[in-house]
Design a protein around this motif. Structure first.
Motif, PDB file in Angstrom:
ATOM      1  N   LEU A  13      68.698  50.418  20.490  1.00 34.42           N
ATOM      2  CA  LEU A  13      67.926  49.302  19.947  1.00 34.42           C
ATOM      3  C   LEU A  13      68.696  47.985  19.979  1.00 34.42           C
ATOM      4  CD1 LEU A  13      65.360  48.204  18.662  1.00 34.42           C
ATOM      5  CD2 LEU A  13      66.337  48.834  16.429  1.00 34.42           C
ATOM      6  N   ASP A  14      69.929  47.971  19.529  1.00 36.48           N
ATOM      7  CA  ASP A  14      70.686  46.714  19.483  1.00 36.48           C
ATOM      8  C   ASP A  14      70.816  46.099  20.874  1.00 36.48           C
ATOM      9  OD1 ASP A  14      70.982  46.963  16.754  1.00 36.48           O
ATOM     10  OD2 ASP A  14      73.038  47.731  16.859  1.00 36.48           O
ATOM     11  N   ALA A  15      71.045  46.912  21.880  1.00 30.84           N
ATOM     12  CA  ALA A  15      71.180  46.400  23.252  1.00 30.84           C
ATOM     13  C   ALA A  15      69.851  45.851  23.762  1.00 30.84           C
ATOM     14  CB  ALA A  15      71.694  47.498  24.180  1.00 30.84           C
ATOM     15  N   ILE A  16      68.756  46.501  23.419  1.00 24.36           N
ATOM     16  CA  ILE A  16      67.438  46.030  23.839  1.00 24.36           C
ATOM     17  C   ILE A  16      67.100  44.710  23.142  1.00 24.36           C
ATOM     18  CG2 ILE A  16      64.962  46.540  23.583  1.00 24.36           C
ATOM     19  CD1 ILE A  16      65.662  49.402  24.472  1.00 24.36           C
ATOM     20  N   VAL A  17      67.400  44.620  21.870  1.00 20.99           N
ATOM     21  CA  VAL A  17      67.182  43.370  21.130  1.00 20.99           C
ATOM     22  C   VAL A  17      68.016  42.252  21.757  1.00 20.99           C
ATOM     23  CG1 VAL A  17      67.565  42.230  18.900  1.00 20.99           C
ATOM     24  CG2 VAL A  17      66.451  44.470  18.984  1.00 20.99           C
ATOM     25  N   ALA A  18      69.239  42.546  22.129  1.00 20.45           N
ATOM     26  CA  ALA A  18      70.104  41.544  22.766  1.00 20.45           C
ATOM     27  C   ALA A  18      69.544  41.094  24.118  1.00 20.45           C
ATOM     28  CB  ALA A  18      71.521  42.094  22.933  1.00 20.45           C
ATOM     29  N   LEU A  19      69.001  42.015  24.901  1.00 14.07           N
ATOM     30  CA  LEU A  19      68.380  41.638  26.173  1.00 14.07           C
ATOM     31  C   LEU A  19      67.208  40.686  25.942  1.00 14.07           C
ATOM     32  CD1 LEU A  19      68.319  45.008  28.161  1.00 14.07           C
ATOM     33  CD2 LEU A  19      69.591  42.943  28.771  1.00 14.07           C
ATOM     34  N   CYS A  20      66.386  40.991  24.949  1.00 14.13           N
ATOM     35  CA  CYS A  20      65.239  40.127  24.630  1.00 14.13           C
ATOM     36  C   CYS A  20      65.713  38.750  24.167  1.00 14.13           C
ATOM     37  CB  CYS A  20      64.357  40.785  23.574  1.00 14.13           C
ATOM     38  SG  CYS A  20      63.503  42.262  24.183  1.00 14.13           S
ATOM     39  N   ALA A  21      66.738  38.717  23.349  1.00 13.15           N
ATOM     40  CA  ALA A  21      67.277  37.436  22.878  1.00 13.15           C
ATOM     41  C   ALA A  21      67.804  36.619  24.050  1.00 13.15           C
ATOM     42  CB  ALA A  21      68.377  37.674  21.846  1.00 13.15           C
ATOM     43  N   VAL A  47      61.119  53.075  28.845  1.00 13.18           N
ATOM     44  CA  VAL A  47      62.176  53.647  29.678  1.00 13.18           C
ATOM     45  C   VAL A  47      63.333  52.659  29.708  1.00 13.18           C
ATOM     46  CG1 VAL A  47      62.781  54.476  31.980  1.00 13.18           C
ATOM     47  CG2 VAL A  47      60.492  54.904  31.066  1.00 13.18           C
ATOM     48  N   VAL A  48      64.540  53.177  29.541  1.00 15.03           N
ATOM     49  CA  VAL A  48      65.745  52.361  29.484  1.00 15.03           C
ATOM     50  C   VAL A  48      66.634  52.704  30.668  1.00 15.03           C
ATOM     51  CG1 VAL A  48      67.731  51.719  28.061  1.00 15.03           C
ATOM     52  CG2 VAL A  48      65.578  52.376  26.964  1.00 15.03           C
ATOM     53  N   ALA A  49      67.136  51.682  31.350  1.00 11.65           N
ATOM     54  CA  ALA A  49      68.085  51.860  32.448  1.00 11.65           C
ATOM     55  C   ALA A  49      69.490  51.693  31.886  1.00 11.65           C
ATOM     56  CB  ALA A  49      67.837  50.830  33.546  1.00 11.65           C
ATOM     57  N   CYS A  50      70.339  52.706  32.088  1.00  9.01           N
ATOM     58  CA  CYS A  50      71.703  52.687  31.575  1.00  9.01           C
ATOM     59  C   CYS A  50      72.686  53.034  32.688  1.00  9.01           C
ATOM     60  CB  CYS A  50      71.876  53.719  30.458  1.00  9.01           C
ATOM     61  SG  CYS A  50      70.830  53.450  29.041  1.00  9.01           S
ATOM     62  N   GLU A  51      73.846  52.443  32.585  1.00  6.21           N
ATOM     63  CA  GLU A  51      74.953  52.808  33.455  1.00  6.21           C
ATOM     64  C   GLU A  51      76.144  53.016  32.536  1.00  6.21           C
ATOM     65  OE1 GLU A  51      75.828  51.453  37.866  1.00  6.21           O
ATOM     66  OE2 GLU A  51      76.198  49.843  36.426  1.00  6.21           O
ATOM     67  N   ASP A  52      76.644  54.246  32.518  1.00  4.05           N
ATOM     68  CA  ASP A  52      77.620  54.641  31.512  1.00  4.05           C
ATOM     69  C   ASP A  52      76.985  54.361  30.148  1.00  4.05           C
ATOM     70  OD1 ASP A  52      79.500  55.437  33.493  1.00  4.05           O
ATOM     71  OD2 ASP A  52      80.094  53.343  33.731  1.00  4.05           O
ATOM     72  N   ALA A  53      77.629  53.622  29.272  1.00  5.77           N
ATOM     73  CA  ALA A  53      77.059  53.345  27.943  1.00  5.77           C
ATOM     74  C   ALA A  53      76.301  52.019  27.895  1.00  5.77           C
ATOM     75  CB  ALA A  53      78.164  53.336  26.893  1.00  5.77           C
ATOM     76  N   GLU A  54      76.293  51.279  28.994  1.00 12.36           N
ATOM     77  CA  GLU A  54      75.672  49.946  29.013  1.00 12.36           C
ATOM     78  C   GLU A  54      74.179  50.026  29.310  1.00 12.36           C
ATOM     79  OE1 GLU A  54      76.203  45.619  31.238  1.00 12.36           O
ATOM     80  OE2 GLU A  54      77.257  47.366  32.026  1.00 12.36           O
ATOM     81  N   VAL A  55      73.383  49.340  28.501  1.00 13.14           N
ATOM     82  CA  VAL A  55      71.948  49.208  28.754  1.00 13.14           C
ATOM     83  C   VAL A  55      71.760  48.045  29.724  1.00 13.14           C
ATOM     84  CG1 VAL A  55      69.706  48.650  27.744  1.00 13.14           C
ATOM     85  CG2 VAL A  55      71.266  50.202  26.548  1.00 13.14           C
ATOM     86  N   LEU A  56      71.167  48.331  30.884  1.00  8.35           N
ATOM     87  CA  LEU A  56      70.963  47.325  31.922  1.00  8.35           C
ATOM     88  C   LEU A  56      69.596  46.671  31.838  1.00  8.35           C
ATOM     89  CD1 LEU A  56      72.380  49.305  34.982  1.00  8.35           C
ATOM     90  CD2 LEU A  56      73.621  47.930  33.296  1.00  8.35           C
ATOM     91  N   GLY A  57      68.615  47.400  31.305  1.00  8.24           N
ATOM     92  CA  GLY A  57      67.255  46.877  31.220  1.00  8.24           C
ATOM     93  C   GLY A  57      66.322  47.905  30.615  1.00  8.24           C
TER      94      GLY A  57
END
Length: 130
Positions: A13-21, A47-57
């Motif tokens: 969630l935090d990574a998705i909120v950061a992408l939106c911001a 659906v979430v795209a991740c590489e290792d622990a990073e949320v890409l989109g």
């Protein structure tokens, strides 16, 4: 390991909120708890795209599961664009949500991306409560 495409879970969630911001989209950053509920609401596939622990989109699709689907959100972090992640997110969200077609509204800057997919252009409106 490459990019993985997985259903949304609260740990992202935090990574998705950061992408939106980062995109200047105010709804999710203004109320992350509400965003979390929206990402898993009935009829919603995220659906979430991740590489290792990073949320890409991520992509969020609303669908009746049979005929109609609506792509409500799609974003890939600026540093990861041009790698086919957005196209795969759309395809994967559509596959998981079900339906025969996807409708969407688009920002002007994204129209070339959507036009590169098999499509039929139709006029649209976004309505707000009075």
């Amino acid at each position: 390991m490459g990019v993985r495409y997985a259903p949304f879970d609260a740990s992202r969630l935090d990574a998705i909120v950061a992408l939106c911001a980062a995109e200047g989209w105010p709804s999710f950053p203004a109320d992350p708890a509400r965003a979390a509920r929206a990402l898993v609401a009935p009829g919603v596939t995220t659906v979430v795209a991740c590489e290792d622990a990073e949320v890409l989109g991520f992509a969020t699709m609303l669908s009746d599961g049979e005929i109609q689907a609506y792509l409500s959100l799609l974003v890939v972090a600026a540093a990861h664009r041009g790698r086919g992640i957005a196209r795969t997110l759309v395809r994967e969200a559509f596959r998981r949500a079900g339906g025969q077609r996807v409708d969407l509204l688009s920002e002007d800057a994204a129209q070339g991306f959507y036009a590169s997919m098999t499509h039929r252009r139709l006029p649209g409106f976004r309505l707000y409560p009075e």
